[in-house]
Write an enzyme that holds these catalytic residues in place. Sequence first.
Site, short mmCIF file in Angstrom:
data_model
loop_
_atom_site.label_atom_id
_atom_site.label_comp_id
_atom_site.label_asym_id
_atom_site.label_seq_id
_atom_site.Cartn_x
_atom_site.Cartn_y
_atom_site.Cartn_z
N HIS A 78 0.82 -1.22 0.00
CA HIS A 78 0.00 0.00 0.00
C HIS A 78 0.85 1.27 0.00
O HIS A 78 0.32 2.36 -0.17
CB HIS A 78 -0.99 0.00 1.18
CG HIS A 78 -0.42 0.45 2.48
ND1 HIS A 78 -0.02 -0.43 3.47
CD2 HIS A 78 -0.15 1.68 2.96
CE1 HIS A 78 0.44 0.27 4.50
NE2 HIS A 78 0.38 1.54 4.22
N ASP A 124 -0.49 -7.37 1.77
CA ASP A 124 0.10 -6.03 1.74
C ASP A 124 1.63 -6.11 1.84
O ASP A 124 2.23 -5.78 2.86
CB ASP A 124 -0.47 -5.21 2.91
CG ASP A 124 -0.18 -3.73 2.77
OD1 ASP A 124 0.41 -3.33 1.75
OD2 ASP A 124 -0.55 -2.98 3.69
N GLY A 221 3.04 6.23 9.02
CA GLY A 221 4.42 6.52 8.65
C GLY A 221 5.35 5.37 8.97
O GLY A 221 6.47 5.32 8.51
N SER A 223 4.37 2.37 8.20
CA SER A 223 3.95 1.39 7.21
C SER A 223 5.14 0.83 6.44
O SER A 223 6.04 1.56 6.06
CB SER A 223 3.00 2.04 6.19
OG SER A 223 1.70 2.04 6.70
N GLY A 224 5.09 -0.47 6.19
CA GLY A 224 6.14 -1.12 5.42
C GLY A 224 7.31 -1.54 6.28
O GLY A 224 8.15 -2.33 5.86
C1 LIG Z 1 -6.23 2.47 -2.58
O1 LIG Z 1 -7.47 3.05 -2.77
C2 LIG Z 1 -7.53 4.42 -2.42
C3 LIG Z 1 -8.97 4.87 -2.51
O2 LIG Z 1 -9.57 4.36 -3.66
C4 LIG Z 1 -6.61 5.21 -3.34
O3 LIG Z 1 -6.63 6.57 -3.00
C5 LIG Z 1 -5.20 4.67 -3.18
O4 LIG Z 1 -4.36 5.31 -4.10
C6 LIG Z 1 -5.18 3.17 -3.41
N1 LIG Z 1 -3.88 2.68 -3.03
C7 LIG Z 1 -3.22 1.76 -3.73
C8 LIG Z 1 -1.94 1.32 -3.13
O5 LIG Z 1 -3.62 1.30 -4.77
#
Ligand SMILES: *[C@@H]1O[C@H](CO)[C@@H](O)[C@H](O)[C@H]1NC(C)=O
Length: 378
Positions: A78, A124, A221, A223-224
């Site tokens: 993410h 993730d 922050g 994260s990962g």
């Molecule tokens: C996950 O979804 C959110 C909301 O739709 C978006 O803003 C975000 O960029 C997405 N993150 C990833 C890692 O795809």
Amino acid sequence: MASTPGTIRVLTTLLLLARGSLSQLDVCGQPPRNSRIVGGEDAPAGAWPWQASLHNSSGHKFCGGSLINKDWVMTAAHCFSRTSGPVVYLGRQNQEGSNSNEVSRTVSQIIRHPNFNNVSRDNDIALLQLSSSVTFTNFIRPICLAAADSTFNRGTTSWVTGWGTIKRGVSLPSPQTLQEVDVPVTGNRNCFCKYNPRGRTITDNMICAGRDEGGKDSCQGDSGGPMVSKQGSVWVQAGVVSFGIGCARAQFPGVYARVSQYQSWINTRITSDQPGFVTFTSTGTDADLSATCTGLPRLIKKVSHTPTSPAYVRVEECCSNLYPKRIPASQIKSYKYTNLDCPKKAVIFTTLKGIEMCANPEDKQVQDIMEKLAGDWE
Ligand SMILES: *[C@@H]1O[C@H](CO)[C@@H](O)[C@H](O)[C@H]1NC(C)=O
Ligand SMILES: *[C@@H]1O[C@H](CO)[C@@H](O)[C@H](O)[C@H]1NC(C)=O
């Protein structure tokens, strides 16, 4: 130790001859400068030499990560919705001022897990290939990774490190020294019971840690970044910081990607100089087995082996989501009981591809498969 260097060297050589990929096991998870038993807040320099700091091209820190060999950093999927061209810092202690032990690399390849689910945060996990190898020092070293058959019982001590906010919305005070916290593993059933009422699912690909009373946690922050546990003299990474509700709130443990689920994926993506995988073993009965709540599937067993039986499952016509095919037993990953749309209690099988289908628990073949899948929840 000092009296037997010859023995150690001989053993090492034999291991290297036996299998090249074991070379990481020589170095991973053994920080020369971490003799800590209990933790404070600021981590001493070199205590967590695998910690990585990920920055965007304008220098903004957006995530943490962990060094897993000289060329690769592991982090959360993410972290990479849009960020291009991240810069990775290793050997960094403070986010402000200079860091004499630090090196930086750009990233030549970002591999997000193909089944990462942005909504549930399932899978993730991501791998970053560094533009060029780093040299290991007392401040830059790889972490060992939890092998597929690892177990982390409720209560297992783990440590989480990062430069994230210290409370929701409160960033680290200057000079922003790397932080460490110790948090016990909560167990997935317990964690499911906390998060399910809030509409979040805890999958087998996650591992949770936190205290019932709250107060210590990873936060925004972080994260990962790595969640690690010590086995003997070796540190093993169990989790990748993924999500939570708030930070350090009572009742909401931090949720991490469960590293041991990804041994084969990592080994297919990193084919030379593979990371060191170590089986982390918890002893005794997992106290999490007694956790129970509404909504918790009465029985979900983790696959503890690869089913090989050639038997076929007869799918009963009891559910609206009936899967109308004959499926080899080897394709069944897990099962749970349900009353869903069935006149009597049925079993829902989940296949390796994630397809759910009904089965009759009184059927001998179905029983055989359930027995084969028997294994403990982690
Ligand atoms: C996950 O979804 C959110 C909301 O739709 C978006 O803003 C975000 O960029 C997405 N993150 C990833 C890692 O795809
Ligand atoms: C880096 O992140 C900061 C904060 O999110 C953002 O303002 C900036 O535009 C980003 N820079 C790049 C090049 O993406």
